[in-house]
Structure formats: structure tokens, C-alpha cells
Motif scaffolding. Structure first.
Motif, PDB file in Angstrom:
ATOM      1  N   ASP A   1      -4.132  -4.881   7.765  1.00  0.00           N
ATOM      2  CA  ASP A   1      -3.686  -4.138   6.837  1.00  0.00           C
ATOM      3  C   ASP A   1      -4.741  -3.285   6.496  1.00  0.00           C
ATOM      4  O   ASP A   1      -4.235  -1.811   6.295  1.00  0.00           O
ATOM      5  CB  ASP A   1      -3.048  -4.959   5.827  1.00  0.00           C
ATOM      6  CG  ASP A   1      -1.885  -5.721   6.122  1.00  0.00           C
ATOM      7  OD1 ASP A   1      -1.046  -5.276   7.111  1.00  0.00           O
ATOM      8  OD2 ASP A   1      -1.390  -6.715   5.596  1.00  0.00           O
ATOM      9  N   THR A   2      -5.835  -3.518   6.273  1.00  0.00           N
ATOM     10  CA  THR A   2      -6.752  -2.632   5.552  1.00  0.00           C
ATOM     11  C   THR A   2      -7.079  -1.634   6.643  1.00  0.00           C
ATOM     12  O   THR A   2      -7.253  -0.290   6.426  1.00  0.00           O
ATOM     13  CB  THR A   2      -8.205  -3.505   5.365  1.00  0.00           C
ATOM     14  OG1 THR A   2      -7.995  -4.257   4.553  1.00  0.00           O
ATOM     15  CG2 THR A   2      -9.308  -2.706   5.007  1.00  0.00           C
TER      16      THR A   2
ATOM     17  N   ARG B   1       3.606   2.643  14.819  1.00  0.00           N
ATOM     18  CA  ARG B   1       2.949   1.432  14.147  1.00  0.00           C
ATOM     19  C   ARG B   1       2.985   0.466  15.109  1.00  0.00           C
ATOM     20  O   ARG B   1       1.687  -0.074  15.166  1.00  0.00           O
ATOM     21  CB  ARG B   1       3.813   1.096  13.071  1.00  0.00           C
ATOM     22  CG  ARG B   1       3.420  -0.130  12.169  1.00  0.00           C
ATOM     23  CD  ARG B   1       4.082  -0.322  10.923  1.00  0.00           C
ATOM     24  NE  ARG B   1       3.543  -1.683  10.241  1.00  0.00           N
ATOM     25  CZ  ARG B   1       2.571  -1.596   9.315  1.00  0.00           C
ATOM     26  NH1 ARG B   1       2.256  -0.397   8.901  1.00  0.00           N
ATOM     27  NH2 ARG B   1       2.348  -2.712   8.792  1.00  0.00           N
TER      28      ARG B   1
ATOM     29  N   VAL C   1      -0.743  -1.440  15.965  1.00  0.00           N
ATOM     30  CA  VAL C   1      -0.840  -2.858  15.283  1.00  0.00           C
ATOM     31  C   VAL C   1      -1.413  -3.578  16.559  1.00  0.00           C
ATOM     32  O   VAL C   1      -2.269  -4.592  16.459  1.00  0.00           O
ATOM     33  CB  VAL C   1       0.310  -3.588  14.897  1.00  0.00           C
ATOM     34  CG1 VAL C   1       0.161  -5.056  14.700  1.00  0.00           C
ATOM     35  CG2 VAL C   1       0.518  -2.720  13.329  1.00  0.00           C
TER      36      VAL C   1
ATOM     37  N   LEU D   1      -5.111  -0.559   8.947  1.00  0.00           N
ATOM     38  CA  LEU D   1      -3.885   0.493   8.970  1.00  0.00           C
ATOM     39  C   LEU D   1      -3.840   1.464   7.914  1.00  0.00           C
ATOM     40  O   LEU D   1      -3.344   2.541   8.432  1.00  0.00           O
ATOM     41  CB  LEU D   1      -2.506  -0.490   8.967  1.00  0.00           C
ATOM     42  CG  LEU D   1      -2.391  -1.196  10.315  1.00  0.00           C
ATOM     43  CD1 LEU D   1      -1.000  -2.032   9.998  1.00  0.00           C
ATOM     44  CD2 LEU D   1      -1.952  -0.498  11.364  1.00  0.00           C
ATOM     45  N   GLN D   2      -4.237   1.067   6.705  1.00  0.00           N
ATOM     46  CA  GLN D   2      -4.576   2.121   5.847  1.00  0.00           C
ATOM     47  C   GLN D   2      -5.457   3.431   6.272  1.00  0.00           C
ATOM     48  O   GLN D   2      -4.989   4.668   5.514  1.00  0.00           O
ATOM     49  CB  GLN D   2      -4.903   1.508   4.567  1.00  0.00           C
ATOM     50  CG  GLN D   2      -4.200   0.749   3.919  1.00  0.00           C
ATOM     51  CD  GLN D   2      -4.659  -0.091   2.871  1.00  0.00           C
ATOM     52  OE1 GLN D   2      -5.593   0.219   2.098  1.00  0.00           O
ATOM     53  NE2 GLN D   2      -4.090  -1.347   2.119  1.00  0.00           N
TER      54      GLN D   2
END
Length: 462
Positions: free
Chosen positions: A12-13, A27, A31, A15-16
Motif C-alpha cells: 500500500d505504501t 493496478r 501490484v 502504491l501511493q
């Protein structure tokens, strides 16, 4: 080790920080790539390694991996091999009019099989048939995806379950180990070998004709030529014999040709029109060899035989798409003006380039090549011989000039490194290794393309 595991950022970090990449590749792709990367980093840490776990480093590695995954594997190259119609490099370069036509029909719906006048279903062959007939003198014509398919379709239609006499000297093997006897077997007909490798006579054909004979066939020996004590039967003699027994004469021309090559200063090659005029009932030939168009197999000849070939269910399996038809039609149109062919058709431009002009080009490029590859190699401009390629005019060579690169060390390994280095730029440069040197034959490098070569050489590591 536990501390190093804790240093790994979460997905998540990461992806930001990769919004742009998500917009570019999606996406899911981003991922999955990050997950694979983190798995490898954890495995390396578990082995006692100390990989770079910084967020910026992981992000950069992910971007590099995603970029590599999305690079097209099919790309243009600069052909300095000296083989004009190089099968591995895509054979003929299309004329600009053909490229424009492909772009037009590829980007919108088209009347591929739609008759605009009647508003009913049309025939896709209609876009090229009249052109083929005009240029060859044939009564009718059809097109499939290559010449091997053309031969297969003709034999399957006209000779399935029957015999076909073929001279032993014409049982050729073409690229990729495709052999005429095997093609005939797949077509469902029985090969009857006649004559000898070097000599076949009309009586050999006559003696082979029986109740099960479906047709007579002559095959162009595309990749080689038998010389010396030889004899083969001319098409006009075979045509008379075939007519005597009411059999069709099929001639596989291989490369095929539509113009008088001797008028262009090239070795003589029989034309499609001449072959039909000599009595052939069906001819087959390639679209992407001497014709200079897209990959295709052209079938031309008698109307009744072409009609039967069109009805064969295999025709649908072997048919060409709208882009091929568009490119082929525009290429054929160029032959309506033979005097302008050398300007408009790249294949004939390459084949007819003057050796003195090629040599002068080599002298212009010599300083740049020397600077690019460095002092570890000696570079000179040398006379050499180019070839047509793809089985076309197999024993006829074309005087040319090349930049000959020789390693100062004399080691072949140095040459292989240089050859690989030239293939590394965004547009790879492909030469040929020969007798301890790397030869960069300039026959297919037109003056207008010199800047493109220079631009790619800037990416080559000395």
C-alpha cells in the motif's frame, strides 16, 4: 535479519508513490510486480543477504521491470546483413503507399467483404483479383497467407487422393525444413518422383501419367540451382503434354516476378505473365519476395480452376486479412508504371543500388563507425557481395560495399561482443560475421536512412 525484514515497505505504501505507473499499466499489473519483487527481497534477506530495501530503490526496480514487460518484442531493425530479402528480418520492406493503406483500413471499419454498390456480402479477393489478372494475364486469381499455403491449397483442391508427377530435381526444401513432398502429403495427394536430380525429360512425365494422375507440376528450385550436366522440361513442353491428356499444368514459381529484370540491370527471372503465356493453367508465387509486398501467396490462372480453389474449405483457414489485402493492392498498383518502380518500391531500389554509390556511402560513414567502436577494432570500407535472399535468384550475387570491422586482438569473442553491442540500441543494427570480421553491408541503407543509423550508434558502448 528481523530488522531487515521490518525495513521492507508494504505494498500500500509503494502504491501511493506509483500513481502514474498505475495509470499506465493498470493496478493489477503494478501490484503483482511489487509482490514478486518483495518476495525476492525477502528470500534474499533469508539467505543472509543485505539487499537495498529503500522505498525509492524498490519503486525504481518495479518501474524498470514493468517497462521491460511492456516493450514490444517485434521491432524495426537496421539491416546491414547484405541480404535484401532476409527471411529472419521480415523480407520485403513495404512501399509508402502500402503503409498508408494499412493504416487507413486498420483504424476503421472497411468494405472487406461488403459490396458497396449492391449493399450485399462481397468477396475479399475482389480488392486484388483484377490487379493480379491485369499484371499477369490470368483469367482469375485468389490470395492466401503465403506461397506454401498456395501450393497446399491448389494440390488439395485439384489432386486430393490422386497422383502428381514431380521431377526429383524439384523436390525442394524451403526455410524451416518445409519440403515439397511433405506439403504434398498434407494436401492429400501422392507424389510420383520422376527423372533424376540433374536430368528430367518429357518422356519421364509421359511415362508417369496414368488413370490416377490429377495434374502435372513444375516447382521453381528457389534455394539452389543445379548446374553442369542437367536438363529440365520447359513449361511450354509440359503444357502441350498436359493438354494432350486434359490435365492442368501447375507451376510453383516460388518468389514470383512481374517485370523484366534484365531491363533493370538484374539477372533474368521469368515473369508470371510469361509462365502463363507458355501454357501454365495455374501459377503460385509469393507476395513478400521479388514482388516487394506483404506476406501472401498469389494463385492465378484459369477461371474454372480458381473457382474450384475458392470453394475449398481450406481457403477460409488460409485467407488473408484486410491489412494484407490493402498493402498488396497498393504494391500491385505500382507495377502499372514500371518506369517509376525503382523510386516507389524499396525492394527494387535495394536490388538496383549502384555499387559506386554504396562505396561512397561507406567512406562517409567510416569516421563515425571508427569513433563508435573504438581503437580495439580496425574498420575499413571493403568491396563485398550482397545476395537477394529468401530463395530468390539463389546463385546471383550483387556487388556491394561494407564496413569491415576486425578485432585488434584477433579473437572471435571480441567480434561477438561487438555484434551484440550493435543489437542493443532501441533500433538494433544487424550485420553478419564472416571470415573473422563483422561486415556491415550498406546495400539496404539508403542515404535518407543514414541519420537513423547514426542516431542508434550513439547508444553503442565502445
Amino acid at each position: 535479519m528481523a530488522k531487515r525484514f521490518q525495513q521492507l515497505p508494504g505494498i500500500d505504501t509503494l502504491l501511493q508513490l506509483m500513481t502514474a505507473e498505475i495509470n499506465t499499466w493498470g493496478r493489477d499489473a503494478v501490484v503483482n510486480n511489487l509482490r514478486d519483487l518483495l518476495v525476492r527481497l525477502r528470500a534474499e534477506i533469508a539467505r543472509g543477504g543485505t539487499p537495498d530495501c529503500a522505498i525509492e530503490s524498490i519503486r525504481d526496480n518495479a518501474i524498470a521491470a514493468l517497462s521491460a514487460l511492456n516493450v514490444s518484442s517485434l521491432m524495426p531493425v537496421i539491416n546491414l546483413t547484405g541480404t535484401v530479402l532476409h527471411t529472419n528480418l521480415g523480407r520485403a520492406v513495404l512501399p509508402q503507399t502500402a503503409l498508408d493503406a494499412v493504416m487507413t483500413v486498420a483504424g476503421s471499419p472497411s468494405n472487406l467483404e461488403f459490396d458497396l454498390e449492391s449493399g450485399r456480402r462481397g468477396e475479399r479477393d475482389s480488392h486484388v483479383e483484377s490487379l493480379i489478372c491485369e499484371l499477369t494475364g490470368a483469367e482469375a486469381a485468389t490470395v492466401v497467407n503465403n506461397n506454401a499455403a498456395a501450393v497446399l491449397l491448389v494440390l488439395n483442391t485439384l489432386a486430393m487422393g490422386h497422383e502428381v508427377p514431380v521431377s526429383r530435381g524439384e523436390l525442394v526444401e524451403i526455410g524451416g525444413s518445409f519440403r515439397i513432398p511433405e506439403v504434398m502429403a498434407r494436401a492429400g495427394c501422392q507424389l510420383v518422383e520422376i527423372g533424376a536430380t540433374n536430368r528430367t525429360h518429357l518422356t519421364d512425365y509421359r511415362n508417369a501419367i496414368g488413370e490416377k494422375t490429377a495434374l502435372l507440376m513444375k516447382v521453381h528450385t528457389s534455394n539452389y540451382r543445379v548446374e553442369g550436366f542437367t536438363h529440365s522440361v520447359a513449361e511450354v513442353e509440359l503444357a502441350a503434354l498436359a493438354a494432350e491428356y486434359s490435365l492442368p499444368l501447375v507451376v510453383d514459381m516460388g518468389s514470383g516476378n512481374l517485370v523484366n529484370f534484365t531491363a533493370l540491370g538484374l539477372p533474368r527471372e521469368v515473369t508470371a505473365a510469361e509462365t502463363l503465356a507458355q501454357g501454365a493453367d495455374i501459377i503460385t508465387f509469393s507476395g513478400d519476395k521479388l514482388l516487394g509486398g506483404p506476406q501472401a501467396g498469389l494463385i492465378a490462372g484459369r477461371h474454372d480452376l480458381i473457382a474450384a480453389i475458392r470453394k475449398n474449405p481450406l481457403k477460409r483457414a488460409l485467407r488473408v486479412d484486410k491489412m494484407t489485402l490493402a498493402a498488396l493492392a497498393e504494391t500491385l498498383k505500382l507495377y502499372r508504371d514500371p518506369d517509376d518502380l525503382l523510386k516507389s518500391l524499396p525492394t527494387l531500389r535495394y536490388l538496383t543500388r549502384d555499387e559506386a554509390d554504396i562505396h561512397a556511402q561507406g567512406q562517409r560513414l567510416l569516421p563515425l563507425i571508427k569513433q563508435t567502436i573504438g581503437p580495439s577494432y580496425t574498420v575499413t570500407v571493403e568491396r563485398c557481395l550482397s545476395q537477394v535472399g529468401s530463395g530468390s535468384l539463389p546463385v546471383d550475387l550483387l556487388p556491394s560495399s561494407a564496413l569491415q570491422c576486425r578485432p585488434a586482438s584477433g579473437h572471435d569473442e571480441s567480434l561477438r561482443r561487438l555484434q551484440q553491442s550493435l543489437r542493443d540500441p532501441p533500433v538494433p543494427v544487424v550485420g553478419r560475421l564472416h571470415k573473422g570480421s563483422l561486415w556491415l553491408d550498406l546495400r539496404c541503407l539508403e542515404v535518407k536512412d543514414e541519420d537513423a543509423l547514426i542516431g542508434q550508434l550513439q547508444h553503442v558502448a565502445p
